[in-house]
Design a protein around this motif. Structure first.
Motif, PDB file in Angstrom:
ATOM      1  N   LEU A 189     -43.754  58.553  70.972  1.00  0.00           N
ATOM      2  CA  LEU A 189     -43.701  57.203  70.383  1.00  0.00           C
ATOM      3  C   LEU A 189     -42.500  56.427  70.927  1.00  0.00           C
ATOM      4  CD1 LEU A 189     -44.548  58.078  66.665  1.00  0.00           C
ATOM      5  CD2 LEU A 189     -46.068  57.022  68.364  1.00  0.00           C
ATOM      6  N   GLY A 190     -41.358  57.089  71.011  1.00  0.00           N
ATOM      7  CA  GLY A 190     -40.169  56.431  71.539  1.00  0.00           C
ATOM      8  C   GLY A 190     -40.334  56.031  72.989  1.00  0.00           C
ATOM      9  N   SER A 191     -40.999  56.863  73.774  1.00  0.00           N
ATOM     10  CA  SER A 191     -41.226  56.551  75.183  1.00  0.00           C
ATOM     11  C   SER A 191     -42.143  55.341  75.332  1.00  0.00           C
ATOM     12  CB  SER A 191     -41.822  57.761  75.897  1.00  0.00           C
ATOM     13  OG  SER A 191     -40.924  58.851  75.880  1.00  0.00           O
ATOM     14  N   LEU A 192     -43.153  55.274  74.487  1.00  0.00           N
ATOM     15  CA  LEU A 192     -44.043  54.113  74.515  1.00  0.00           C
ATOM     16  C   LEU A 192     -43.279  52.841  74.150  1.00  0.00           C
ATOM     17  CD1 LEU A 192     -47.171  55.733  72.824  1.00  0.00           C
ATOM     18  CD2 LEU A 192     -47.051  54.877  75.179  1.00  0.00           C
ATOM     19  N   GLU A 193     -42.437  52.931  73.131  1.00  0.00           N
ATOM     20  CA  GLU A 193     -41.619  51.775  72.750  1.00  0.00           C
ATOM     21  C   GLU A 193     -40.653  51.394  73.876  1.00  0.00           C
ATOM     22  OE1 GLU A 193     -41.948  49.939  70.219  1.00  0.00           O
ATOM     23  OE2 GLU A 193     -43.029  51.101  68.698  1.00  0.00           O
ATOM     24  N   ALA A 194     -40.241  52.376  74.673  1.00  0.00           N
ATOM     25  CA  ALA A 194     -39.293  52.128  75.766  1.00  0.00           C
ATOM     26  C   ALA A 194     -39.960  51.486  76.974  1.00  0.00           C
ATOM     27  CB  ALA A 194     -38.625  53.438  76.186  1.00  0.00           C
ATOM     28  N   GLY A 195     -41.295  51.419  76.984  1.00  0.00           N
ATOM     29  CA  GLY A 195     -41.984  50.692  78.046  1.00  0.00           C
ATOM     30  C   GLY A 195     -42.501  51.530  79.199  1.00  0.00           C
ATOM     31  N   VAL A 196     -42.704  52.842  78.981  1.00  0.00           N
ATOM     32  CA  VAL A 196     -43.236  53.656  80.078  1.00  0.00           C
ATOM     33  C   VAL A 196     -44.669  53.233  80.385  1.00  0.00           C
ATOM     34  CG1 VAL A 196     -41.747  55.613  79.569  1.00  0.00           C
ATOM     35  CG2 VAL A 196     -44.045  55.491  78.539  1.00  0.00           C
TER      36      VAL A 196
ATOM     37  N   ALA B  30     -38.929  64.130  82.901  1.00  0.00           N
ATOM     38  CA  ALA B  30     -38.921  64.950  81.696  1.00  0.00           C
ATOM     39  C   ALA B  30     -38.201  64.200  80.571  1.00  0.00           C
ATOM     40  CB  ALA B  30     -38.223  66.279  81.967  1.00  0.00           C
ATOM     41  N   VAL B  31     -38.761  64.283  79.363  1.00  0.00           N
ATOM     42  CA  VAL B  31     -38.156  63.630  78.192  1.00  0.00           C
ATOM     43  C   VAL B  31     -37.994  64.691  77.105  1.00  0.00           C
ATOM     44  CG1 VAL B  31     -38.354  61.768  76.509  1.00  0.00           C
ATOM     45  CG2 VAL B  31     -39.270  61.455  78.826  1.00  0.00           C
ATOM     46  N   PRO B  32     -36.878  65.429  77.151  1.00  0.00           N
ATOM     47  CA  PRO B  32     -36.694  66.539  76.211  1.00  0.00           C
ATOM     48  C   PRO B  32     -36.094  66.139  74.870  1.00  0.00           C
ATOM     49  CG  PRO B  32     -34.908  66.529  77.802  1.00  0.00           C
ATOM     50  CD  PRO B  32     -35.832  65.416  78.197  1.00  0.00           C
ATOM     51  N   ASP B  33     -35.488  64.950  74.783  1.00  0.00           N
ATOM     52  CA  ASP B  33     -34.819  64.593  73.534  1.00  0.00           C
ATOM     53  C   ASP B  33     -34.637  63.079  73.447  1.00  0.00           C
ATOM     54  OD1 ASP B  33     -32.637  63.935  75.213  1.00  0.00           O
ATOM     55  OD2 ASP B  33     -31.711  65.896  74.926  1.00  0.00           O
ATOM     56  N   GLY B  34     -34.036  62.644  72.335  1.00  0.00           N
ATOM     57  CA  GLY B  34     -33.853  61.224  72.097  1.00  0.00           C
ATOM     58  C   GLY B  34     -32.935  60.547  73.104  1.00  0.00           C
TER      59      GLY B  34
ATOM     60  N   SER C 198     -39.346  50.465  91.027  1.00  0.00           N
ATOM     61  CA  SER C 198     -40.480  49.587  91.326  1.00  0.00           C
ATOM     62  C   SER C 198     -41.836  50.242  91.114  1.00  0.00           C
ATOM     63  CB  SER C 198     -40.388  49.115  92.789  1.00  0.00           C
ATOM     64  OG  SER C 198     -39.179  48.423  93.027  1.00  0.00           O
ATOM     65  N   ILE C 199     -41.873  51.562  90.961  1.00  0.00           N
ATOM     66  CA  ILE C 199     -43.147  52.244  90.789  1.00  0.00           C
ATOM     67  C   ILE C 199     -43.337  52.631  89.327  1.00  0.00           C
ATOM     68  CG2 ILE C 199     -43.257  53.095  93.153  1.00  0.00           C
ATOM     69  CD1 ILE C 199     -42.151  55.756  92.243  1.00  0.00           C
ATOM     70  N   PRO C 200     -44.587  52.840  88.896  1.00  0.00           N
ATOM     71  CA  PRO C 200     -44.842  53.180  87.490  1.00  0.00           C
ATOM     72  C   PRO C 200     -44.129  54.453  87.055  1.00  0.00           C
ATOM     73  CG  PRO C 200     -46.865  52.473  88.555  1.00  0.00           C
ATOM     74  CD  PRO C 200     -45.844  52.616  89.646  1.00  0.00           C
ATOM     75  N   LEU C 201     -43.709  54.455  85.791  1.00  0.00           N
ATOM     76  CA  LEU C 201     -42.927  55.549  85.218  1.00  0.00           C
ATOM     77  C   LEU C 201     -43.742  56.277  84.156  1.00  0.00           C
ATOM     78  CD1 LEU C 201     -40.091  56.917  84.986  1.00  0.00           C
ATOM     79  CD2 LEU C 201     -39.578  55.238  83.184  1.00  0.00           C
ATOM     80  N   ILE C 202     -43.785  57.600  84.264  1.00  0.00           N
ATOM     81  CA  ILE C 202     -44.530  58.444  83.327  1.00  0.00           C
ATOM     82  C   ILE C 202     -43.547  59.347  82.592  1.00  0.00           C
ATOM     83  CG2 ILE C 202     -46.306  60.216  83.091  1.00  0.00           C
ATOM     84  CD1 ILE C 202     -47.446  59.150  85.781  1.00  0.00           C
ATOM     85  N   ALA C 203     -43.684  59.436  81.284  1.00  0.00           N
ATOM     86  CA  ALA C 203     -42.823  60.302  80.467  1.00  0.00           C
ATOM     87  C   ALA C 203     -43.541  61.614  80.197  1.00  0.00           C
ATOM     88  CB  ALA C 203     -42.477  59.614  79.153  1.00  0.00           C
TER      89      ALA C 203
ATOM     90  N   ALA D 222     -33.730  57.208  75.313  1.00  0.00           N
ATOM     91  CA  ALA D 222     -32.846  56.041  75.391  1.00  0.00           C
ATOM     92  C   ALA D 222     -32.584  55.625  76.833  1.00  0.00           C
ATOM     93  CB  ALA D 222     -31.533  56.345  74.684  1.00  0.00           C
ATOM     94  N   ALA D 223     -32.681  56.540  77.774  1.00  0.00           N
ATOM     95  CA  ALA D 223     -32.437  56.226  79.180  1.00  0.00           C
ATOM     96  C   ALA D 223     -33.640  55.575  79.847  1.00  0.00           C
ATOM     97  CB  ALA D 223     -32.060  57.501  79.941  1.00  0.00           C
ATOM     98  N   LEU D 224     -34.824  55.699  79.257  1.00  0.00           N
ATOM     99  CA  LEU D 224     -36.046  55.231  79.906  1.00  0.00           C
ATOM    100  C   LEU D 224     -36.046  53.737  80.226  1.00  0.00           C
ATOM    101  CD1 LEU D 224     -38.721  57.333  77.961  1.00  0.00           C
ATOM    102  CD2 LEU D 224     -37.871  57.698  80.294  1.00  0.00           C
ATOM    103  N   PRO D 225     -35.608  52.845  79.307  1.00  0.00           N
ATOM    104  CA  PRO D 225     -35.614  51.414  79.658  1.00  0.00           C
ATOM    105  C   PRO D 225     -34.732  51.105  80.861  1.00  0.00           C
ATOM    106  CG  PRO D 225     -35.379  51.698  77.292  1.00  0.00           C
ATOM    107  CD  PRO D 225     -35.208  53.051  77.896  1.00  0.00           C
ATOM    108  N   LEU D 226     -33.588  51.790  80.986  1.00  0.00           N
ATOM    109  CA  LEU D 226     -32.710  51.562  82.130  1.00  0.00           C
ATOM    110  C   LEU D 226     -33.365  52.059  83.417  1.00  0.00           C
ATOM    111  CD1 LEU D 226     -29.309  52.566  80.522  1.00  0.00           C
ATOM    112  CD2 LEU D 226     -29.905  50.299  81.400  1.00  0.00           C
ATOM    113  N   ILE D 227     -34.011  53.208  83.340  1.00  0.00           N
ATOM    114  CA  ILE D 227     -34.710  53.728  84.514  1.00  0.00           C
ATOM    115  C   ILE D 227     -35.824  52.770  84.913  1.00  0.00           C
ATOM    116  CG2 ILE D 227     -36.160  55.615  85.371  1.00  0.00           C
ATOM    117  CD1 ILE D 227     -34.569  57.457  83.437  1.00  0.00           C
ATOM    118  N   ARG D 228     -36.609  52.356  83.933  1.00  0.00           N
ATOM    119  CA  ARG D 228     -37.735  51.458  84.212  1.00  0.00           C
ATOM    120  C   ARG D 228     -37.268  50.151  84.837  1.00  0.00           C
ATOM    121  NH1 ARG D 228     -40.863  50.441  86.324  1.00  0.00           N
ATOM    122  NH2 ARG D 228     -43.023  49.825  86.110  1.00  0.00           N
TER     123      ARG D 228
END
Length: 384
Positions: free
Chosen positions: A100-107, A67-71, A85-90, A75-81
């Protein structure tokens, strides 16, 4: 010989769908049905989220959604990614900036409903960036959040209403040249879910993600999911699935893989065979079977293991098992393919079975680790 993990023969051909790719995983286009889940940690606590994802992956999860409820969650997504080892979905609602931020974070994938993230310009921005990065979008329609006009028209969340909502969202993306789409239609009612997916499958070739939402706690969730998902898979419909239960998402994995195994679509891990117990049982078979199931949860190699409560009939009743144990009063036997291999004291049966499974699969089974999994502080230790 142990079976190899993979696809087995189906009596009903799979529904042809266009393939999409999330990270290293292909969905649709004849690829194996993919098992996925969603974390229930606070995504902003990236260490806790990574710890849960690692447990999910060990239990057989192949895609994971957060879940991605806020900014702060973005910001945590790059660290999680970085640490999984498995694909990450936001999973995003209402705010296109989070997408847009999630896409920039590399999900690797997005789960949105284009109709609730703003006007056409905002949908266009998300679609353009997702296409640029080759990131698929799942359109997730839920009976509990159907558009008001559709509820007024159909009177309730009917299969037709769910499908119309999904195709409406699909057109919003297609209008901007975006076609990396998969779709889900979820209801807590099994028959509504099945009817909706059947209707959608007749109207589009996008890959479909299966699930029965708000299915309940473990028993009810397993029953509803096995019926809803199982019926559709048996008809050749479905490219990914998630079993939804109220509880630890790791507990979804045995149910999900059990559905695939029962339909001979894929095999992974231990298939546990155990008798229902009766008045002749002279050992704690229920406790033994439950402990064995926990211990073998992370084994990947397909293998059938039996835990039986009768030394006379047990081996014969579990003749097709690769290996197993059968106990009586204070004693028991280890057997393979119905043949007795070794007689043992009851207290040694499980540990001997563990060693045999390790020898046959080449995988380590750590009893202490399996008992503590989920509360083990070492799950929270990460490299810098």
């Amino acid at each position: 010989m142990l079976a190899k993990e993979g696809i087995l023969a189906l009596t009903v051909p799979r529904r042809p769908t266009r393939p999409i790719r999330l990270g290293t995983v292909t969905i649709g286009g004849g690829a194996p049905v993919v098992v996925q889940s969603m974390t229930n940690t606070d995504t902003r606590d990236w260490r806790a989220t990574v710890a849960q994802i690692r447990r999910l992956e060990a239990a057989g999860c192949e895609l994971v959604r957060v879940a991605v409820p806020d900014g702060e969650a973005v910001a945590a997504l790059p660290l999680i990614r970085k640490h999984i080892s498995i694909p990450l979905i936001a999973d995003i609602h209402f705010d296109h900036r989070l997408a847009l931020g999630s896409l920039e974070a590399g999900v690797d994938g997005l789960r949105i409903n284009p109709g609730n993230i703003g006007g056409a310009d905002r949908v266009k921005k998300v679609a353009r960036l997702a296409l640029e990065r080759r990131v698929p979008i799942r359109i997730g329609v839920n009976s509990g959040s159907l558009e008001r006009d559709l509820l007024e028209h159909y009177g309730r969340p009917t299969p037709e209403a769910l499908v119309e909502s999904a195709l409406r969202h699909v057109r919003l993306l297609e209008d901007h040249g975006f076609g990396l789409i998969k779709i889900s239609l979820k209801s807590s009612d099994v028959l509504t879910t099945v009817a909706a997916y059947r209707l959608l499958a007749s109207r589009t070739d996008y890959p479909l993600h299966l699930g029965v939402t708000e299915a309940g706690t473990a028993v009810q969730g397993a029953v509803k999911s096995a019926l809803g998902i199982g019926i559709l898979l048996a008809e050749g419909i479905g490219d990914t699935l998630r079993v939804s239960i109220t509880g630890d998402p790791v507990d979804e994995m045995p149910i999900a893989w059990g559905i695939l195994r029962a339909l001979r679509l894929r095999e992974r891990g231990v298939e546990l065979v155990s008798c229902p117990t009766c008045g002749r049982t002279e050992m704690d078979l229920i406790g033994l079977a439950e402990k064995a199931e926990r211990l073998f949860r992370t084994v990947r190699t397909p293998i059938k293991v039996a835990v039986m409560g009768c030394v006379v009939n047990g081996p014969g009743e579990a003749r097709e098992a690769d290996v197993g144990i059968a106990g009586g009063r204070g004693t028991g036997i280890l057997f393979k393919k119905g043949r007795m291999i070794e007689k043992l004291p009851e207290k040694e049966l499980l540990s001997r079975l563990v060693r045999e499974v390790e020898a046959m699969t080449g995988e380590a089974v750590d009893p202490e680790r399996a008992e503590q999994r989920g509360n083990d502080p070492s799950d929270r230790i990460f490299p810098d």
